[in-house]
Enzyme design. Structure first.
Site, short mmCIF file in Angstrom:
data_model
loop_
_atom_site.label_atom_id
_atom_site.label_comp_id
_atom_site.label_asym_id
_atom_site.label_seq_id
_atom_site.Cartn_x
_atom_site.Cartn_y
_atom_site.Cartn_z
N GLU A 116 0.83 -1.20 0.00
CA GLU A 116 0.00 0.00 0.00
C GLU A 116 0.87 1.26 0.00
O GLU A 116 0.57 2.24 -0.67
CB GLU A 116 -0.93 -0.01 1.20
CG GLU A 116 -2.03 -1.07 1.12
CD GLU A 116 -3.03 -0.97 2.25
OE1 GLU A 116 -4.10 -0.37 2.04
OE2 GLU A 116 -2.73 -1.47 3.36
N GLU A 136 -3.68 -9.22 3.25
CA GLU A 136 -4.46 -9.06 4.48
C GLU A 136 -5.55 -10.12 4.66
O GLU A 136 -5.88 -10.49 5.78
CB GLU A 136 -5.09 -7.66 4.53
CG GLU A 136 -4.12 -6.54 4.83
CD GLU A 136 -3.45 -5.97 3.59
OE1 GLU A 136 -2.89 -4.87 3.67
OE2 GLU A 136 -3.47 -6.65 2.54
#
Length: 261
Positions: A116, A136
């Site tokens: 990210e 995730e």
């Protein structure tokens, strides 16, 4: 070269190129300390008109950034927005909005929150063999802003596959999908990123800053609003000394000396 250490981040400025080195252990985990340090680094760099490029890299760590430190999760379940989500999103949005071009030099795995972070940069240069992924979902988690930025780069079907499975991909596949811009085939990504930064710095700094605004506007704004912005910044380019210098250098068959004004 000017160096400044701010907790989990080291900022180095060499001429017109700044480097943000992540310095948070062997895996450069995303912690509150790292985010605070990164936020202060952005404070330092965002108003420096003479900077023409910023490189984010993982220094000598095994990973560019291996994601969030899950040891912090126990303290934030009830107040995740207050203690993690909002601040992390703000820092990444500020990184993405730095006015000058930014490059992530990825010499080790970029996973979860680490990817990210790289996605918040304009360009990504990757060492061959490095793995990347928004992993995730393996923990039942979710990459929030990363889901959106990934989709804009690789399209919804590929983004969903990576998000749903938590799979990682190699640098070569990431290049084929448009997730990274270049692979450093013969060594570290950092020297390759520095070469790319030098090429960027040789071009008109106003042109590059405005180009970044227009590319972002093409994704974020309705077409008519983005076209209106393009008219405004084009006028600023024609009013600039840099354009006149570029034209003069062209006719004189010399390299231009851009001043960013």
């Amino acid at each position: 070269m000017n160096d400044a250490s701010e907790g989990a981040v080291i900022v180095q400025i060499d001429g017109r190129i700044a480097e943000i080195g992540l310095s948070n252990g062997a895996l450069n985990l995303v912690t509150r300390a790292l985010l605070r340090s990164l936020n202060k680094a952005i404070d330092q760099l965002e108003t420096q008109a003479d900077l023409r490029c910023v490189i984010v890299h993982g220094l000598a760590a095994r990973a560019f950034c291996a994601g969030s430190d899950i040891n912090e999760f126990a303290d934030i379940f009830a107040d995740a927005s207050e203690k993690k989500i909002l601040f992390e999103d703000m820092v990444l949005r500020r990184l993405a909005r730095l006015p000058m071009p930014t490059i992530a030099a990825i010499d080790g795995p970029a996973l979860g929150g680490g990817l990210e972070l790289a996605l918040a940069c304009d360009l990504r240069v990757c060492r061959a063999g490095v793995t990347l992924g928004l992993t995730e979902s393996r923990l039942g988690g979710l990459a929030g802003n990363g889901s959106l930025r990934l989709t804009r780069l690789v399209g919804p079907a590929r983004a969903k596959e990576l998000l749903f499975t938590g799979a990682t991909i190699g640098a070569e596949q990431a290049l084929a999908w448009g997730l990274v811009n270049r692979i450093a085939e013969n060594g570290s990504a950092l020297p390759a990123a520095r070469e790319l930064a030098k090429a960027i710095c040789a071009r008109g700094p106003l042109s590059n800053r405005f180009a970044k605004q227009l590319v972002d506007a093409a994704q974020d704004q309705p077409l008519d609003a983005a076209l209106s912005l393009s008219t405004v910044v084009q006028q600023k380019i024609f009013d600039s000394r840099d354009l006149h210098e570029g034209v003069a250098a062209f006719f004189a068959k010399r390299e231009p000396e851009f001043l960013g004004r």
